[in-house]
Design an enzyme around this catalytic site. Structure first.
Site, PDB file in Angstrom:
ATOM      1  N   ASP A  75       0.744  -1.219   0.006  1.00 50.17           N
ATOM      2  CA  ASP A  75      -0.118  -0.114  -0.012  1.00 50.17           C
ATOM      3  C   ASP A  75       0.864   1.327  -0.107  1.00 50.17           C
ATOM      4  O   ASP A  75       1.800   1.411   0.559  1.00 50.17           O
ATOM      5  CB  ASP A  75      -0.805   0.021   1.323  1.00 50.17           C
TER       6      ASP A  75
ATOM      7  N   GLU B 125       1.187  -0.498  -5.202  1.00 44.37           N
ATOM      8  CA  GLU B 125       0.221   0.680  -5.434  1.00 44.37           C
ATOM      9  C   GLU B 125       1.132   1.742  -5.358  1.00 44.37           C
ATOM     10  O   GLU B 125       1.564   2.564  -4.461  1.00 44.37           O
ATOM     11  CB  GLU B 125      -0.787   0.785  -4.625  1.00 44.37           C
TER      12      GLU B 125
END
Length: 770
Positions: free
Chosen positions: A433, A486
């Site tokens: 993330d 990401e």
């Protein structure tokens, strides 16, 4: 009276000031007297009225006397070294017998362990730090170890000592790690660390390496055994080890376990080991409880399998205190959240996914952590896990702290954590993330709020080195897994190998494609002719990275609406647009990820405290959309041209991307090491086109494999009667062409048939308007 210890040493023990209580407490030799050894046993028991030593070898009992303090006891013995002695304690008129934890001096951590940990290279440090079941000198118990180098004193708290930090003080090893073996503890024991700093302030902390935690709002760690589960996925793991995931179909169903499906609070709770305790969803949803990992096996796995996804991606399942963080503010990096059951329950869930042909990816959050008092923040009374300088150590926008990637032990904590999930829970991939927030020192910072790197730049070189290390380590132990970034900027070579200077991920989310697609599909189709570049631009840079196309949870929250709500037009056009978007996505190069609820067309945004609007599946449009996704997934998995050659230029060829007047694009997808190919034609307006000519490279009959406008999906059922023969008419710089009917707001997928028997399809499956 002659004492064997001075008052200052007793004072340090009584007031939790000693760095090594083993120097004072426990059993110590006093010297030889002929053939008889003389020993002293000391104990500090703050609530004891009387203490007796029980010697099992000669069945003797020796009363202890107080020394310098009414609760500090000792006795002198003449015998061979006493082992496995016990203490009978009298307090408040009651007696209890315990083994003395300071009578067991065998450390689990070696000096080599500590050395490698200090270098940042102890890949399985989770087998050393934390709480571990052990047997020492024939006595079962739990060994505790915690990294807190700047603490003055560390104790273990729990029900076993009435949460009294005076009773189980730990010893410090090599100025780094505190350790203690406590006999007769076992699985299920709740505990915390009590940490005293040099100013005398006391902090109660959850174990950073703890394997299990209490259900929120409680925050204690729980002793767990991760080696007792019997796995059944050996064939899956071996196939994964010997395969290249980038040449396989990867279609990911992203979901949040806590809001996928709820059940009534009073429904019996099923776990791997029998009935469990219900966990309420929230104070705003008091009549509902979470499903357990065990219960999700019977609900989620058949659903995902029916839809045809190859993987599920779980929003963070590491322990977190606040439901509203969606799991992205982690306090227990080594503990699957107890909201849904025990570690063994989660192992069973992953095992069953594998037995049903479904891979498991987890979201992993090494970029930041919350400031909760029981967590990693200010862990030993200093900025231990985070940077001390807030210009490098704090995300003010998120209200969280940033790991100090330049500190060896912190980097070791994170690298080992990534490895841990693959090792102990057999996961198949991790989606990292907020990588951009890690890579840039000025991320979400104004001028003057950040510190440049050693070269004067804004790149966080320590974070980049950390990401290279974690990917290299994980791949070295577990080839065939997925590591997905990401990353929302143009940082180069994110998905390139580390040996050529890349960050080492094997996939990167294509955020640019996502934004372009949603901008394009949200506009009135009439205006799309002026924005043709939005749907073609991605192929200009497609081969700079290994891209994954993701329409994720971030696109259905914060007022953005769900997918149907983003689309223009009446209800029919909204559904048609969604079908066209996803068919284009599944035929475009790149692996795929989509968030739960998109598959049946939920109208509302995702609500973390509710569950999905499953009642919509009672209505035909939503049933048809679900069928569409099921058949789209099966098309994708059954056609190697759509997945096997995503990341090579030979896998994609435009037929025509210049017909902006009609908002039509067409292209070829080619399989790896094969002559197989499919042709995709997209019409992104509500205007159908009859006799639309598309060039193709090879003559023959082209079967209509997929038509997003088919009746069974809720479309108008326009199409090409199952397929078309080529004509010897050169077009689009191709030697042959097809005269096609393009349905409105649709995508067609055609494939050259190999023999005459393939030239027809059942009438009920064929679009019947030419």
């Amino acid at each position: 009276m002659t004492y064997t210890i001075n008052a200052d040493q007793v004072h340090q023990i009584v007031h939790n000031l000693h760095h090594d209580p083993f120097e004072v407490l426990g059993c110590h030799p006093l010297g030889d007297h002929g053939k008889v050894n003389q020993w002293v046993i000391r104990a500090y028991l703050p609530t004891a009225e009387a203490v007796t030593v029980l010697l099992p070898t000669d069945r003797r009992e020796v009363i202890m006397t107080t020394v310098h303090h009414p609760n500090f006891f000792e006795c002198v013995l003449e015998l061979e070294e006493p082992k496995n002695y016990q203490l009978r304690i009298t307090e408040n008129g009651h007696e209890r017998v315990i083994y003395d934890p300071y009578g067991f001096k065998t450390p689990k951590l070696t000096d080599f362990d500590l050395h490698v940990f200090g270098e940042g290279n102890h890949h399985r440090i989770y087998e050393k730090l934390g709480a571990h079941l052990m047997t020492v000198d024939g006595v079962k118990g739990v060994y505790f170890a915690v990294w807190a180098p700047n603490a003055r004193n560390v104790s273990i708290l729990g029900d076993f000592n009435n949460w009294d930090g005076r009773l189980h003080q730990m010893r410090k090893r090599n100025n780094m790690v505190w350790e203690l073996f406590i006999p007769e503890l076992g699985v299920g024991t709740s505990y915390k660390y009590e940490i005293k700093n040099w100013e005398g302030h006391i902090y109660e902390k959850t174990d950073p390496y703890g394997f299990y935690q209490e259900v929120r709002p409680k925050t204690a760690s729980i002793v767990a055994d991760l080696d007792g589960y019997q796995w059944h996925d050996e064939d899956w793991l071996e196939a994964r080890r010997t395969s290249d995931p980038l040449s396989k179909p990867v279609s990911v169903y992203e979901l949040h376990l806590g809001s996928w499906l709820h059940t009534a609070y009073d429904e019996p709770v099923k776990t791997l080991h029998g009935e469990g305790v219900p966990v309420e969803v929230s104070e705003w949803n008091t009549g509902a409880r979470f499903l357990t990992y065990y219960e999700l096996v019977d609900k989620l796995i058949p659903y995902v399998k029916e839809l045809g996804y190859t993987h599920i991606e779980l929003l963070p399942i590491a322990e977190h205190p606040f439901d509203g963080s969606w799991g992205y503010q982690v306090t227990g990096y080594y503990a699957p959240t107890s909201r849904f059951g025990s570690p063994e329950d989660f192992m069973y869930f992953v095992d069953q996914c594998h037995l049903n042909g479904i891979g498991v990816i987890i979201d992993w959050v090494p970029g930041h952590f919350p400031k909760d008092g029981h967590g990693l923040a200010f862990f030993d009374g200093t900025h231990l896990y985070e940077h001390g300088d807030p210009r490098k150590g704090e995300h003010k926008e998120w209200g969280t702290l940033i790991f100090n990637y330049g500190r060896n032990e912190v980097r070791n904590f994170l690298v080992a954590n990534a490895l841990f999930w693959f090792d102990k829970y057999h996961i198949d991939g991790m989606r990292v993330d907020a990588v951009a927030s890690m890579l840039y020192l000025d991320y979400c910072r104004e001028e003057g709020e950040w510190v440049a790197n050693e070269y004067g730049g804004r790149e966080n070189l320590e974070a980049a080195d950390f990401l290279r290390q974690v990917n290299s380590v994980v791949y070295s132990y577990f080839p065939g897994i997925l590591s997905i970034a990401e990353e929302s900027t143009s940082w180069p070579m994110v998905s390139w190998p580390t040996y050529v200077g890349g960050l080492g991920f094997n996939l990167k989310w294509n955020m640019g494609w996502m934004h372009d697609m949603l901008d394009y599909f949200s506009m009135d189709p009439w205006f799309r002719q002026f924005h043709q570049n939005s749907i073609t631009f991605s192929m200009w840079y497609n081969h700079s990275e290994n891209y994954m196309l993701a329409l994720s949870h971030d696109e259905v929250v914060h007022g953005k609406s769900n997918m149907l709500g983003k689309m223009p037009g009446d209800e029919w056009q909204k559904y048609a647009n969604v079908r066209a978007l996803f068919t284009y996505m599944f035929t475009h190069p790149g692996k795929k990820t989509m968030f739960m609820s998109m598959e049946f067309g939920q109208w509302s945004e995702w609500n973390v405290w509710g569950d999905l609007e499953w009642h919509l599946l009672n209505f035909p449009p939503h049933q048809q959309l679900k069928q569409f996704f099921t058949e789209l997934n099966h098309l994708y998995k059954n056609e190697p041209a759509l997945y096997s050659n995503d990341f090579d230029e030979s896998g994609f060829q435009w037929i025509d991307c210049s017909d902006n007047r009609h908002s039509v694009v067409s292209f070829i997808r080619r399989a790896k090491n094969s002559a197989e190919f499919v042709v995709t034609i997209c019409n992104f307006t509500p205007q159908p086109h009859s006799h639309y000519r598309v060039g193709v490279p090879v003559p023959g009959f082209y079967t209509e494999l997929f038509n997003s406008d088919a009746r069974q999906y809720g479309g108008s059922n326009m199409g090409n009667l199952g397929g078309k023969w080529t004509e010897e008419w050169s077009f689009h710089e191709q030697p042959y062409s097809l005269d096609l009917c393009l349905p409105p707001l649709s995508v067609l997928v055609l494939k050259l048939s190999q023999n005459a028997e393939e030239n027809t399809v059942p009438a009920e499956e064929a679009s019947n308007i030419a």
